[in-house]
Design a protein around this motif. Structure first.
Motif, PDB file in Angstrom:
ATOM      1  N   GLY A   1       0.837  -1.188   0.000  1.00  0.00           N
ATOM      2  CA  GLY A   1       0.000   0.000   0.000  1.00  0.00           C
ATOM      3  C   GLY A   1       0.875   1.241   0.000  1.00  0.00           C
ATOM      4  N   VAL A   2       0.572   2.182  -0.864  1.00  0.00           N
ATOM      5  CA  VAL A   2       1.351   3.415  -0.933  1.00  0.00           C
ATOM      6  C   VAL A   2       1.287   4.118   0.417  1.00  0.00           C
ATOM      7  N   GLY A   3       2.431   4.389   0.972  1.00  0.00           N
ATOM      8  CA  GLY A   3       2.503   5.057   2.264  1.00  0.00           C
ATOM      9  C   GLY A   3       2.310   4.135   3.450  1.00  0.00           C
ATOM     10  N   ARG A   4       1.888   2.893   3.197  1.00  0.00           N
ATOM     11  CA  ARG A   4       1.667   1.931   4.288  1.00  0.00           C
ATOM     12  C   ARG A   4       2.815   0.943   4.402  1.00  0.00           C
ATOM     13  N   GLY A   5       3.324   0.506   3.267  1.00  0.00           N
ATOM     14  CA  GLY A   5       4.388  -0.482   3.265  1.00  0.00           C
ATOM     15  C   GLY A   5       3.940  -1.776   2.620  1.00  0.00           C
ATOM     16  N   THR A   6       4.764  -2.797   2.801  1.00  0.00           N
ATOM     17  CA  THR A   6       4.512  -4.108   2.213  1.00  0.00           C
ATOM     18  C   THR A   6       4.334  -5.121   3.331  1.00  0.00           C
ATOM     19  N   PHE A   7       3.295  -5.945   3.195  1.00  0.00           N
ATOM     20  CA  PHE A   7       2.953  -6.907   4.246  1.00  0.00           C
ATOM     21  C   PHE A   7       2.654  -8.271   3.641  1.00  0.00           C
ATOM     22  N   VAL A   8       2.848  -9.308   4.446  1.00  0.00           N
ATOM     23  CA  VAL A   8       2.471 -10.656   4.033  1.00  0.00           C
ATOM     24  C   VAL A   8       0.953 -10.718   3.987  1.00  0.00           C
ATOM     25  N   SER A   9       0.424 -11.221   2.883  1.00  0.00           N
ATOM     26  CA  SER A   9      -1.025 -11.342   2.709  1.00  0.00           C
ATOM     27  C   SER A   9      -1.584 -12.469   3.561  1.00  0.00           C
ATOM     28  N   GLU A  10      -2.871 -12.373   3.819  1.00  0.00           N
ATOM     29  CA  GLU A  10      -3.561 -13.477   4.480  1.00  0.00           C
ATOM     30  C   GLU A  10      -3.814 -14.540   3.410  1.00  0.00           C
ATOM     31  N   ILE A  11      -3.296 -15.707   3.651  1.00  0.00           N
ATOM     32  CA  ILE A  11      -3.477 -16.791   2.694  1.00  0.00           C
ATOM     33  C   ILE A  11      -4.406 -17.809   3.343  1.00  0.00           C
ATOM     34  N   LYS A  12      -5.526 -18.057   2.699  1.00  0.00           N
ATOM     35  CA  LYS A  12      -6.498 -19.017   3.214  1.00  0.00           C
ATOM     36  C   LYS A  12      -5.873 -20.410   3.259  1.00  0.00           C
ATOM     37  N   GLU A  13      -6.316 -21.207   4.226  1.00  0.00           N
ATOM     38  CA  GLU A  13      -5.767 -22.552   4.445  1.00  0.00           C
ATOM     39  C   GLU A  13      -5.801 -23.393   3.167  1.00  0.00           C
ATOM     40  N   GLU A  14      -6.904 -23.334   2.447  1.00  0.00           N
ATOM     41  CA  GLU A  14      -7.046 -24.124   1.228  1.00  0.00           C
ATOM     42  C   GLU A  14      -6.030 -23.687   0.172  1.00  0.00           C
ATOM     43  N   LYS A  15      -5.842 -22.376   0.033  1.00  0.00           N
ATOM     44  CA  LYS A  15      -4.888 -21.833  -0.937  1.00  0.00           C
ATOM     45  C   LYS A  15      -3.469 -22.188  -0.526  1.00  0.00           C
TER      46      LYS A  15
END
Length: 136
Positions: free
Chosen positions: A69-83
């Motif tokens: 996110g611009v101005g927020r930074g980079t984060f690990v996404s929430e990955i659903k268990e199935e994915k």
């Protein structure tokens, strides 16, 4: 987050970065919401071009591993268990294909490979402290 870059690797540096971050996410070492270093900071730490890190981050974002996110930074996404299970299955499939190729080239039969796999799978299950004893 610790990353190691090898100049003698056959993989491009951005792929090494990408693969190591994916691996840490899939192993649970980087959990959902964990902040990642900015592209500039990571590039400086690894002594590589910002463009190299940008390419890795773009690929990770496109595959859904991270969000930026611009101005927020980079984060690990929430990955659903199935994915997560689906992505891990793909990694296992790649490893099995590589093992099959090596076995064939080395003159090792399918039965010996299956026996090795079962032995190491059983050892892994016995050593698993997470309580995840599920097998496919």
């Amino acid at each position: 987050m610790t990353l190691f870059i090898s100049n003698s690797s056959d993989d491009a540096i951005y792929i090494q970065i990408e693969n190591q971050i994916k691996d840490q996410i899939l192993k649970g070492e980087l959990s959902s919401g964990t902040p990642l270093p900015s592209m500039r900071v990571l590039a400086k730490d690894l002594r590589v071009s910002v463009i190299t890190v940008q390419k890795a981050y773009e690929n990770l974002s496109r595959e859904g591993y991270i969000t930026t996110g611009v101005g927020r930074g980079t984060f690990v996404s929430e990955i659903k268990e199935e994915k997560l299970k689906e992505k891990n299955l793909l990694l296992v499939e790649e490893a099995v294909m590589d093992a099959a190729r090596k076995a064939r080239r080395g003159g090792i039969g399918k039965e010996a490979v299956i026996e090795l796999f079962e032995k190491h799978f059983d050892i892994e299950v016995a050593n698993d402290n997470s309580g995840n004893k599920e097998s496919l």
